[in-house]
Design an enzyme around this catalytic site. Structure first.
Site, PDB file in Angstrom:
ATOM      1  N   ASP A 175       0.852  -1.181   0.000  1.00 33.55           N
ATOM      2  CA  ASP A 175       0.000   0.000   0.000  1.00 33.55           C
ATOM      3  C   ASP A 175       0.889   1.232   0.000  1.00 33.55           C
ATOM      4  O   ASP A 175       2.040   1.192   0.479  1.00 33.55           O
ATOM      5  CB  ASP A 175      -0.908   0.015   1.242  1.00 33.55           C
ATOM      6  CG  ASP A 175      -2.156   0.863   1.028  1.00 33.55           C
ATOM      7  OD1 ASP A 175      -3.264   0.317   1.065  1.00 33.55           O
ATOM      8  OD2 ASP A 175      -2.017   2.091   0.810  1.00 33.55           O
ATOM      9  N   ASP A 261     -14.541 -10.168 -10.442  1.00 36.52           N
ATOM     10  CA  ASP A 261     -15.895  -9.658 -10.215  1.00 36.52           C
ATOM     11  C   ASP A 261     -16.119  -8.362 -10.987  1.00 36.52           C
ATOM     12  O   ASP A 261     -17.248  -7.919 -11.133  1.00 36.52           O
ATOM     13  CB  ASP A 261     -16.112  -9.421  -8.715  1.00 36.52           C
ATOM     14  CG  ASP A 261     -17.529  -8.963  -8.403  1.00 36.52           C
ATOM     15  OD1 ASP A 261     -18.468  -9.741  -8.689  1.00 36.52           O
ATOM     16  OD2 ASP A 261     -17.705  -7.843  -7.893  1.00 36.52           O
ATOM     17  N   GLU A 266     -18.015  -3.164 -18.733  1.00 39.26           N
ATOM     18  CA  GLU A 266     -19.104  -3.953 -18.140  1.00 39.26           C
ATOM     19  C   GLU A 266     -20.438  -3.594 -18.786  1.00 39.26           C
ATOM     20  O   GLU A 266     -20.669  -2.419 -19.092  1.00 39.26           O
ATOM     21  CB  GLU A 266     -19.172  -3.697 -16.626  1.00 39.26           C
ATOM     22  CG  GLU A 266     -17.932  -4.173 -15.900  1.00 39.26           C
ATOM     23  CD  GLU A 266     -17.956  -3.901 -14.401  1.00 39.26           C
ATOM     24  OE1 GLU A 266     -17.008  -4.296 -13.714  1.00 39.26           O
ATOM     25  OE2 GLU A 266     -18.939  -3.270 -13.926  1.00 39.26           O
ATOM     26  N   HIS A 285     -19.935  -8.229 -11.147  1.00 39.00           N
ATOM     27  CA  HIS A 285     -19.793  -7.042 -10.294  1.00 39.00           C
ATOM     28  C   HIS A 285     -20.789  -7.121  -9.138  1.00 39.00           C
ATOM     29  O   HIS A 285     -21.599  -6.219  -8.912  1.00 39.00           O
ATOM     30  CB  HIS A 285     -20.014  -5.759 -11.095  1.00 39.00           C
ATOM     31  CG  HIS A 285     -19.397  -4.543 -10.459  1.00 39.00           C
ATOM     32  ND1 HIS A 285     -18.902  -3.491 -11.177  1.00 39.00           N
ATOM     33  CD2 HIS A 285     -19.195  -4.222  -9.146  1.00 39.00           C
ATOM     34  CE1 HIS A 285     -18.423  -2.564 -10.354  1.00 39.00           C
ATOM     35  NE2 HIS A 285     -18.603  -2.987  -9.104  1.00 39.00           N
TER      36      HIS A 285
END
Length: 313
Positions: A175, A261, A266, A285
């Site tokens: 991160d 996902d 999309e 999703h």
């Protein structure tokens, strides 16, 4: 004066009648267009001119759309990610943007662990074989034998890490933000560079925001650093992965599999090679799926809208 609110969030539309009274008492007219996944720029342009507020999903609120919205005061996002909204244009035009942070950390974390379990225990593949009459004991792994790398250790990443360590996994993290010492002590997570994490993890979960630094974060070069048996899991945003490079990496066996996902475009195209790959798990999703979480977000999203619009009365 009657005000207008656009309701384009697909999860909100089916239940909006339960909340209509709170709009009626404010003399607000609801505009509810047909939305399958998200509204693109041209569709929004046809509706946005006299809209005062919007409750949206991942609609494309571009600069062009926002400049055409003369009355728009607030965009209340159903959910967390606001990467489809031009925030710079909103600031310049005085349009407030609200969202619901940490809304789906629990169900998304559960989804990631579910994907890991499927690959470790080969559950979907044994089910498929059984249904075709094949009795074959596919070798699997115990989950504690595997390491998990989490890229993006925010609210969702932390929830995933806690679940993974409870199952005995070794957890690696990456991160741009330093991790709190208390969390590192609690989980034993090892924070590494992205390259180090990719080289060591059996599973890599992407849980970062989509922004200029994370667009195509995972490309062919990055996939080449992963173990040939490793699995990439993406429940964040589709464009974090360069999809054509992922397809190449899977076809060339640079990596062992993928659980996705979210996608660059999309809904996923019906001719996508991903649909034909046996080592890929796909979902539409829907990692946020949780009636309890949805209900909380319905109410928070409406409250966020009214926080701004009520002040405009």
């Amino acid at each position: 004066m009657t005000r207008k609110v656009l309701i384009s969030a697909p999860y909100m539309q089916p239940v909006i009648e339960r909340f209509r009274s709170v709009f009626d008492e404010r003399n607000i007219e609801l505009i509810i267009p047909t939305v399958k996944e998200r509204m693109e720029e041209e569709h929004l342009l046809s509706l946005i001119e006299d809209i005062d507020g919007a409750i949206c999903g991942d609609d494309r609120f571009t600069s062009r759309v926002l400049k055409s919205a003369a009355r728009l005061k607030v965009i209340s996002k159903w959910g967390t990610g606001i990467d489809s909204i031009d925030l710079e244009a909103c600031r310049a035009l005085g349009i407030q943007v609200r969202n619901t942070p940490d809304a789906f950390s629990v169900p998304v974390a559960d989804t990631v662990i579910g994907c890991i379990l499927c690959f470790c225990r080969n559950i979907p593949w044994m089910d498929r074989q059984m249904r075709t009459g094949v009795w074959d004991k596919i070798a699997g792994k115990a989950i504690h034998e595997c390491s998990l790398g989490i890229i993006g250790v925010g609210n969702v990443g932390k929830a995933i890490a806690r679940r993974a360590i409870s199952l005995g996994m070794k957890v690696l993290g990456n991160d741009i933000v330093d991790m709190p010492r208390s969390f590192v002590s609690e989980t034993g997570i090892r924070m590494l560079s992205k390259e180090e994490l990719l080289g060591q993890a059996d599973f890599v979960s992407l849980n970062c925001d989509l922004n200029a630094t994370s667009q195509h974060l995972m490309n062919y070069q990055m996939f080449s650093l992963m173990k040939s048996t490793a699995v990439i899991i993406n429940t964040s945003r589709g464009p974090v992965i360069k999809e054509t490079d992922l397809i190449s990496a899977l076809q060339e066996k640079k990596i062992g599999g993928a659980a996705l996902d979210v996608f660059e475009h999309e809904p996923l195209a019906s001719d996508s090679p991903l649909l034909q790959m046996d080592n890929v798990l796909l979902s539409p999703h829907n990692a946020n799926s949780s009636p309890e979480a949805w209900e909380a977000v319905h109410r928070l999203t409406i409250n966020n809208l009214f926080d701004v619009l009520d002040g405009e009365i």
